[in-house]
Design an enzyme around this catalytic site. Structure first.
Site, PDB file in Angstrom:
ATOM      1  N   ALA A  38       0.997  -1.211  -0.002  1.00 24.45           N
ATOM      2  CA  ALA A  38      -0.018   0.129  -0.043  1.00 24.45           C
ATOM      3  C   ALA A  38       0.782   1.245   0.084  1.00 24.45           C
ATOM      4  O   ALA A  38       1.946   1.155   0.623  1.00 24.45           O
ATOM      5  CB  ALA A  38      -0.924  -0.009   1.187  1.00 24.45           C
ATOM      6  N   GLY A  39       0.180   2.230  -0.588  1.00 27.40           N
ATOM      7  CA  GLY A  39       1.036   3.447  -0.353  1.00 27.40           C
ATOM      8  C   GLY A  39       1.658   4.087  -1.958  1.00 27.40           C
ATOM      9  O   GLY A  39       1.884   5.164  -2.348  1.00 27.40           O
ATOM     10  N   GLY A  81      12.062   0.161   4.521  1.00 31.46           N
ATOM     11  CA  GLY A  81      13.161  -0.479   3.739  1.00 31.46           C
ATOM     12  C   GLY A  81      14.325  -1.142   4.320  1.00 31.46           C
ATOM     13  O   GLY A  81      13.831  -1.634   5.427  1.00 31.46           O
ATOM     14  N   ASN A 117       3.561  -2.273   8.727  1.00 27.78           N
ATOM     15  CA  ASN A 117       3.849  -1.001   8.227  1.00 27.78           C
ATOM     16  C   ASN A 117       5.189  -0.042   8.551  1.00 27.78           C
ATOM     17  O   ASN A 117       5.987  -1.133   9.260  1.00 27.78           O
ATOM     18  CB  ASN A 117       2.830  -0.169   9.041  1.00 27.78           C
ATOM     19  CG  ASN A 117       2.076   0.986   8.021  1.00 27.78           C
ATOM     20  OD1 ASN A 117       2.910   1.676   7.348  1.00 27.78           O
ATOM     21  ND2 ASN A 117       0.944   1.205   7.730  1.00 27.78           N
ATOM     22  N   LYS A 148      -1.777   4.754  -4.515  1.00 26.84           N
ATOM     23  CA  LYS A 148      -2.715   4.995  -3.569  1.00 26.84           C
ATOM     24  C   LYS A 148      -4.267   5.067  -4.291  1.00 26.84           C
ATOM     25  O   LYS A 148      -5.246   4.861  -3.614  1.00 26.84           O
ATOM     26  CB  LYS A 148      -2.503   6.338  -3.022  1.00 26.84           C
ATOM     27  CG  LYS A 148      -1.585   6.154  -1.889  1.00 26.84           C
ATOM     28  CD  LYS A 148      -1.141   7.565  -1.049  1.00 26.84           C
ATOM     29  CE  LYS A 148      -0.109   7.552  -0.140  1.00 26.84           C
ATOM     30  NZ  LYS A 148      -0.518   7.010   1.075  1.00 26.84           N
ATOM     31  N   ASN A 193       8.888   8.654   5.188  1.00 31.84           N
ATOM     32  CA  ASN A 193       7.621   9.319   4.651  1.00 31.84           C
ATOM     33  C   ASN A 193       6.499   9.756   5.864  1.00 31.84           C
ATOM     34  O   ASN A 193       6.546   9.084   6.794  1.00 31.84           O
ATOM     35  CB  ASN A 193       7.094   8.597   3.536  1.00 31.84           C
ATOM     36  CG  ASN A 193       5.816   7.661   4.169  1.00 31.84           C
ATOM     37  OD1 ASN A 193       4.907   8.153   4.445  1.00 31.84           O
ATOM     38  ND2 ASN A 193       6.017   6.523   4.401  1.00 31.84           N
ATOM     39  N   THR A 229      -3.718   3.763   1.009  1.00 32.42           N
ATOM     40  CA  THR A 229      -4.857   3.735   1.953  1.00 32.42           C
ATOM     41  C   THR A 229      -5.715   4.789   1.202  1.00 32.42           C
ATOM     42  O   THR A 229      -5.304   6.026   1.277  1.00 32.42           O
ATOM     43  CB  THR A 229      -4.252   4.214   3.484  1.00 32.42           C
ATOM     44  OG1 THR A 229      -3.545   3.374   3.920  1.00 32.42           O
ATOM     45  CG2 THR A 229      -5.535   4.365   4.223  1.00 32.42           C
ATOM     46  N   LYS A 279      -3.476  -4.548   8.990  1.00 38.03           N
ATOM     47  CA  LYS A 279      -2.331  -4.175   9.096  1.00 38.03           C
ATOM     48  C   LYS A 279      -1.699  -3.623  10.135  1.00 38.03           C
ATOM     49  O   LYS A 279      -2.400  -2.531  10.668  1.00 38.03           O
ATOM     50  CB  LYS A 279      -1.956  -3.172   7.665  1.00 38.03           C
ATOM     51  CG  LYS A 279      -0.563  -2.898   7.343  1.00 38.03           C
ATOM     52  CD  LYS A 279      -0.315  -2.093   6.032  1.00 38.03           C
ATOM     53  CE  LYS A 279       1.148  -1.944   5.846  1.00 38.03           C
ATOM     54  NZ  LYS A 279       1.261  -1.421   4.669  1.00 38.03           N
ATOM     55  N   GLY A 305      11.091  -3.907   4.193  1.00 41.31           N
ATOM     56  CA  GLY A 305      12.559  -4.298   3.763  1.00 41.31           C
ATOM     57  C   GLY A 305      13.000  -5.212   2.802  1.00 41.31           C
ATOM     58  O   GLY A 305      14.009  -5.791   2.991  1.00 41.31           O
ATOM     59  N   SER A 313      -0.493   3.420  10.342  1.00 40.11           N
ATOM     60  CA  SER A 313       0.355   4.488   9.652  1.00 40.11           C
ATOM     61  C   SER A 313       0.715   5.473  10.838  1.00 40.11           C
ATOM     62  O   SER A 313      -0.232   5.877  11.656  1.00 40.11           O
ATOM     63  CB  SER A 313      -0.357   5.198   8.497  1.00 40.11           C
ATOM     64  OG  SER A 313       0.060   6.548   8.271  1.00 40.11           O
ATOM     65  N   GLY A 324       0.673  11.233   5.003  1.00 35.12           N
ATOM     66  CA  GLY A 324      -0.470  11.451   5.682  1.00 35.12           C
ATOM     67  C   GLY A 324      -1.769  11.008   4.860  1.00 35.12           C
ATOM     68  O   GLY A 324      -2.793  12.105   5.057  1.00 35.12           O
ATOM     69  N   PHE A 325      -1.820  10.112   4.531  1.00 39.15           N
ATOM     70  CA  PHE A 325      -3.143   9.723   3.466  1.00 39.15           C
ATOM     71  C   PHE A 325      -3.369  10.591   2.606  1.00 39.15           C
ATOM     72  O   PHE A 325      -4.838  10.944   2.398  1.00 39.15           O
ATOM     73  CB  PHE A 325      -4.035   9.143   4.542  1.00 39.15           C
ATOM     74  CG  PHE A 325      -3.948   7.928   5.408  1.00 39.15           C
ATOM     75  CD1 PHE A 325      -2.734   7.015   5.222  1.00 39.15           C
ATOM     76  CD2 PHE A 325      -5.057   7.676   6.460  1.00 39.15           C
ATOM     77  CE1 PHE A 325      -2.685   5.872   6.158  1.00 39.15           C
ATOM     78  CE2 PHE A 325      -4.862   6.564   7.147  1.00 39.15           C
ATOM     79  CZ  PHE A 325      -3.535   5.740   7.045  1.00 39.15           C
ATOM     80  N   ASN A 368       1.491   8.426  10.352  1.00 41.08           N
ATOM     81  CA  ASN A 368       1.417   9.791   9.922  1.00 41.08           C
ATOM     82  C   ASN A 368      -0.069  10.469  10.056  1.00 41.08           C
ATOM     83  O   ASN A 368      -0.287  11.642   9.681  1.00 41.08           O
ATOM     84  CB  ASN A 368       1.977   9.883   8.634  1.00 41.08           C
ATOM     85  CG  ASN A 368       3.193   9.528   8.407  1.00 41.08           C
ATOM     86  OD1 ASN A 368       4.246   9.819   9.072  1.00 41.08           O
ATOM     87  ND2 ASN A 368       3.536   8.395   7.588  1.00 41.08           N
ATOM     88  N   THR A 369      -0.949   9.903  10.614  1.00 44.46           N
ATOM     89  CA  THR A 369      -2.359  10.362  10.819  1.00 44.46           C
ATOM     90  C   THR A 369      -2.392  10.449  12.363  1.00 44.46           C
ATOM     91  O   THR A 369      -2.333   9.543  13.013  1.00 44.46           O
ATOM     92  CB  THR A 369      -3.437   9.585  10.222  1.00 44.46           C
ATOM     93  OG1 THR A 369      -3.224   9.565   8.807  1.00 44.46           O
ATOM     94  CG2 THR A 369      -4.592   9.977  10.849  1.00 44.46           C
TER      95      THR A 369
HETATM   96  C1  LIG Z   1       5.817   6.815   0.621  1.00 47.38           C
HETATM   97  C2  LIG Z   1       5.157   5.658   1.146  1.00 47.38           C
HETATM   98  C3  LIG Z   1       3.812   5.522   1.452  1.00 47.38           C
HETATM   99  C4  LIG Z   1       3.097   4.738   2.186  1.00 47.38           C
HETATM  100  N1  LIG Z   1       1.834   4.640   2.416  1.00 47.38           N
HETATM  101  C5  LIG Z   1       0.978   3.773   2.909  1.00 47.38           C
HETATM  102  C6  LIG Z   1      -0.190   3.856   3.247  1.00 47.38           C
HETATM  103  O1  LIG Z   1      -0.860   4.729   2.647  1.00 47.38           O
HETATM  104  N2  LIG Z   1      -0.890   2.798   3.654  1.00 47.38           N
HETATM  105  C7  LIG Z   1      -0.110   1.857   4.153  1.00 47.38           C
HETATM  106  O2  LIG Z   1      -0.839   0.886   4.816  1.00 47.38           O
HETATM  107  N3  LIG Z   1       1.042   1.513   4.084  1.00 47.38           N
HETATM  108  C8  LIG Z   1       1.828   2.573   3.487  1.00 47.38           C
HETATM  109  N4  LIG Z   1       2.983   2.542   3.334  1.00 47.38           N
HETATM  110  C9  LIG Z   1       3.740   1.500   4.100  1.00 47.38           C
HETATM  111  C10 LIG Z   1       4.076   0.114   3.171  1.00 47.38           C
HETATM  112  O3  LIG Z   1       2.996  -0.257   2.480  1.00 47.38           O
HETATM  113  C11 LIG Z   1       5.048  -0.609   3.737  1.00 47.38           C
HETATM  114  O4  LIG Z   1       4.040  -1.281   4.722  1.00 47.38           O
HETATM  115  C12 LIG Z   1       6.293  -0.331   4.374  1.00 47.38           C
HETATM  116  O5  LIG Z   1       6.835   0.968   3.579  1.00 47.38           O
HETATM  117  C13 LIG Z   1       7.334  -1.522   4.639  1.00 47.38           C
HETATM  118  O6  LIG Z   1       7.546  -2.044   3.433  1.00 47.38           O
HETATM  119  P1  LIG Z   1       8.802  -1.641   2.556  1.00 47.38           P
HETATM  120  O7  LIG Z   1       9.917  -1.699   3.401  1.00 47.38           O
HETATM  121  O8  LIG Z   1       9.064  -2.594   1.319  1.00 47.38           O
HETATM  122  O9  LIG Z   1       8.604  -0.085   1.827  1.00 47.38           O
HETATM  123  C14 LIG Z   1       3.739   3.468   2.666  1.00 47.38           C
HETATM  124  C15 LIG Z   1       5.103   3.387   2.568  1.00 47.38           C
HETATM  125  C16 LIG Z   1       5.926   4.351   1.921  1.00 47.38           C
HETATM  126  C17 LIG Z   1       7.350   4.365   1.601  1.00 47.38           C
END
Ligand SMILES: Cc1cc2nc3c(=O)[nH]c(=O)nc-3n(C[C@H](O)[C@H](O)[C@H](O)COP(=O)(O)O)c2cc1C
Length: 357
Positions: free
Chosen positions: A67-68, A284, A256, A71, A116, A91, A227, A313, A189, A119-120, A191-192
């Site tokens: 997700a993200g 990451g 997340n 969006k 990041n 989201t 999640k 990651g 998240s 903030g949705f 950020n909310t």
């Molecule tokens: C820029 C950005 C925006 C994200 N937005 C959302 C989101 O809107 N909803 C959500 O559930 N996770 C969001 N995530 C989290 C990712 O879905 C994931 O759970 C998290 O980044 C860990 O995976 P990764 O290390 O492969 O990035 C976001 C991640 C990033 C980097």
């Protein structure tokens, strides 16, 4: 090609600008006749041994986009052509909202990580539903195209209080119900403001039970997953296991982003501080170990009684192997896609085939 040519070019841009540039470039390229089939030929891999059957859904392969990234459901067929087995949109929130002030996405190159605080930012549940409806129509008209597995990740608007949050999730659930294959309740998240408080036992039980009751009233209920954050303590994780088992939701997505920045090599002082709250959620490589620990703990504690989608990651076949060995049935990634490029899903799927993972 990606790592040595395209990635350095994209990395000259601000992280969010680069994201939009790549998005628009992919959209533009895929409108040119034959380009989708060229990309499909290069990056897509199909094999019966890659298929996974989970909560009544047949996934063409176990590597999804988290997700993200998409969006607003704008790049679904393109991401499927790049080899991803399922795409999680969102989201999404009931109403469109702009998200936090920019800049709000930062690369930590030395750590192969991102921070990041988006903030949705999204166009609202209705806009996403309309786009997916179009995709479903196109899929139905073209028998050669396989139906893309789409997850709907849902949340609450920033201005909605936690007391009224359940209603927001219900609205998103209703609006997306006919379009998506599974739902993800995002309460993790960072950020909310206040969102993660919904992970507490009582509000979480109420939220999931309300959605499940609504779900059971449908003639064909959809899988609902939860999640969670990687920052939960063992006691909270025990509660999560209990809540999943009591509400009988389909599974958990772990995890997340984290708000634990320990062990980073990068200098965080270069990231502008927001007016309120933390710098944002870290994803990451710096998240890999903790996300795997959470998956392993949940899998062991629950005795494998519910499926886990592992995320956090993953940037290589080895990372994928670790998540699967820890108990994940499917995996997702976001940051690994930014650092490793469009070949990542194929690379992981090939390794899964070769090593019978
Ligand atoms: C820029 C950005 C925006 C994200 N937005 C959302 C989101 O809107 N909803 C959500 O559930 N996770 C969001 N995530 C989290 C990712 O879905 C994931 O759970 C998290 O980044 C860990 O995976 P990764 O290390 O492969 O990035 C976001 C991640 C990033 C980097």
């Amino acid at each position: 090609m990606y790592r040595y040519v395209l990635q350095p070019l994209f990395f000259l841009l601000d992280a969010e600008k680069a994201h939009h540039t790549v998005f628009n470039l992919v959209k533009f390229l895929f409108r040119i006749p034959l380009v989708p089939s060229i990309f499909r030929g290069l990056y897509h891999i199909a094999h019966p041994k890659l298929e996974r059957e989970l909560f009544g859904i047949r996934f063409p392969n176990p590597v999804g986009i988290a997700a993200g990234f998409d969006k607003n459901a704008e790049l679904i067929t393109e991401l499927a052509d790049l080899g991803f087995g399922f795409i999680e949109i969102g989201t999404v929130t009931p109403l469109a909202q702009p998200g936090n002030p920019k800049p709000r996405m930062f690369r930590l190159k030395e750590d192969k990580a991102l921070i990041n605080r988006m903030g949705f930012n999204n166009e609202g549940a209705q806009a996403a539903a309309t786009r997916i409806r179009k995709i479903r129509k196109a899929e139905a008209q073209n028998p050669q195209r396989k139906r893309v597995i789409i997850g709907g990740n849902i949340g609450k608007n920033k201005d909605t209080s936690n007391e009224n949050a359940v209603k927001d999730y219900e609205i998103c659930f209703d609006v997306l119900f006919d379009e998506v294959d599974y739902f993800v309740v995002n309460v993790s998240s960072p950020n909310t403001p206040g969102l993660r408080d919904l992970q507490d036992k009582e509000p979480l039980m109420k939220l999931l039970q309300t959605l499940q009751d609504k779900n059971y009233r449908k003639s064909a209920p959809k899988p609902i997953l939860l999640k969670i954050a990687p920052d939960l303590e063992e006691e909270d994780l025990n509660d999560i296991v209990e809540i999943v088992q009591t509400t009988k939701i389909a599974g958990v997505i772990a995890t997340n982003t984290t708000i634990n920045y320990s062990g980073l090599k990068s200098d965080l002082s270069i990231i502008p501080k927001p007016e309120k709250g933390s710098l944002g959620g870290l994803s990451g490589q710096s998240l890999t170990k903790r996300a795997t620990e959470v998956i392993r703990y949940l899998h062991q504690k629950s005795g494998g009684t519910f499926p886990i989608i592992g995320v956090g990651g993953i940037a290589s076949p080895e990372d994928a192997q670790e998540k699967l060995a820890a108990g994940a049935s499917l995996i997702q990634l976001y940051t690994g896609f930014i650092y490793e490029g469009p070949g990542i899903a194929k690379k992981i799927n090939r390794a899964i085939l070769k090593n019978n993972m």
